[in-house]
Design a protein around this motif. Structure first.
Motif, mmCIF file in Angstrom:
data_model
loop_
_atom_site.group_PDB
_atom_site.id
_atom_site.type_symbol
_atom_site.label_atom_id
_atom_site.label_comp_id
_atom_site.label_asym_id
_atom_site.label_seq_id
_atom_site.Cartn_x
_atom_site.Cartn_y
_atom_site.Cartn_z
ATOM 1 N N SER A 1 54.351 17.096 14.200
ATOM 2 C CA SER A 1 53.690 18.311 13.729
ATOM 3 C C SER A 1 53.272 18.214 12.263
ATOM 4 O O SER A 1 53.789 17.382 11.505
ATOM 5 C CB SER A 1 54.618 19.509 13.902
ATOM 6 N N ARG A 2 52.375 19.105 11.881
ATOM 7 C CA ARG A 2 51.955 19.167 10.468
ATOM 8 C C ARG A 2 53.103 19.650 9.583
ATOM 9 O O ARG A 2 53.114 19.414 8.382
ATOM 10 C CB ARG A 2 50.717 20.039 10.311
ATOM 11 N N GLU A 3 54.102 20.302 10.174
ATOM 12 C CA GLU A 3 55.260 20.775 9.410
ATOM 13 C C GLU A 3 56.243 19.653 9.081
ATOM 14 O O GLU A 3 57.115 19.824 8.229
ATOM 15 C CB GLU A 3 55.995 21.878 10.187
ATOM 16 N N ALA A 4 56.117 18.519 9.731
ATOM 17 C CA ALA A 4 57.066 17.424 9.502
ATOM 18 C C ALA A 4 57.001 16.906 8.063
ATOM 19 O O ALA A 4 58.040 16.613 7.470
ATOM 20 C CB ALA A 4 56.816 16.290 10.488
ATOM 21 N N ASP A 5 55.815 16.798 7.501
ATOM 22 C CA ASP A 5 55.696 16.277 6.134
ATOM 23 C C ASP A 5 56.436 17.147 5.113
ATOM 24 O O ASP A 5 57.200 16.613 4.295
ATOM 25 C CB ASP A 5 54.234 16.103 5.741
ATOM 26 N N PRO A 6 56.259 18.479 5.116
ATOM 27 C CA PRO A 6 57.023 19.291 4.163
ATOM 28 C C PRO A 6 58.537 19.222 4.392
ATOM 29 O O PRO A 6 59.314 19.245 3.430
ATOM 30 C CB PRO A 6 56.505 20.712 4.395
ATOM 31 N N VAL A 7 58.963 19.112 5.647
ATOM 32 C CA VAL A 7 60.398 18.981 5.929
ATOM 33 C C VAL A 7 60.922 17.690 5.318
ATOM 34 O O VAL A 7 61.949 17.680 4.629
ATOM 35 C CB VAL A 7 60.673 19.030 7.452
#
Length: 115
Positions: A89-95
């Protein structure tokens, strides 16, 4: 470890659930901000990946600071597809970028196998 009747029922209701353990190893002097991890990072993980099938996270820490494992996180995903969707997901990078805010350790991920 003993489980309550409710916990056993919950496990039986989720036969496809997959557990991913995220482990952090270090020494007594390794930087690891437990408060940030519990109060900020894990809520970020839940907010980011719940929509993909992350059902819960639990943090474990040794009773005393020592060399070896300094933290373990248990991530419960709905199924294998949920893991793939969350990490793609695109959220993986901020995590992943958030790691530097609480540690210098590179975590390891391993999957639990239901018996």
């Amino acid at each position: 470890m003993e489980f309550s009747d409710r916990q056993l029922a919950d496990m039986a209701d989720q036969p496809d659930a997959v557990i991913v353990y995220v482990t952090y190893r270090g020494t007594v002097g390794t930087r690891f901000d437990k408060n940030y991890y519990v109060e900020r990072h894990l809520p970020l993980v839940m907010r980011s990946w719940a929509r993909y099938g992350l059902e819960g996270v639990t943090a474990f820490f040794p009773g005393a600071m020592q060399n070896g494992t300094i933290a373990i996180c248990e991530c419960r995903f709905r199924d294998e597809a949920a893991i793939a969707a969350a990490f793609a997901s695109r959220e993986a990078d901020p995590v992943m970028a958030d790691l530097e805010r609480f540690t210098d350790v590179i975590p390891r991920r391993v999957r639990g196998i239901a018996l």
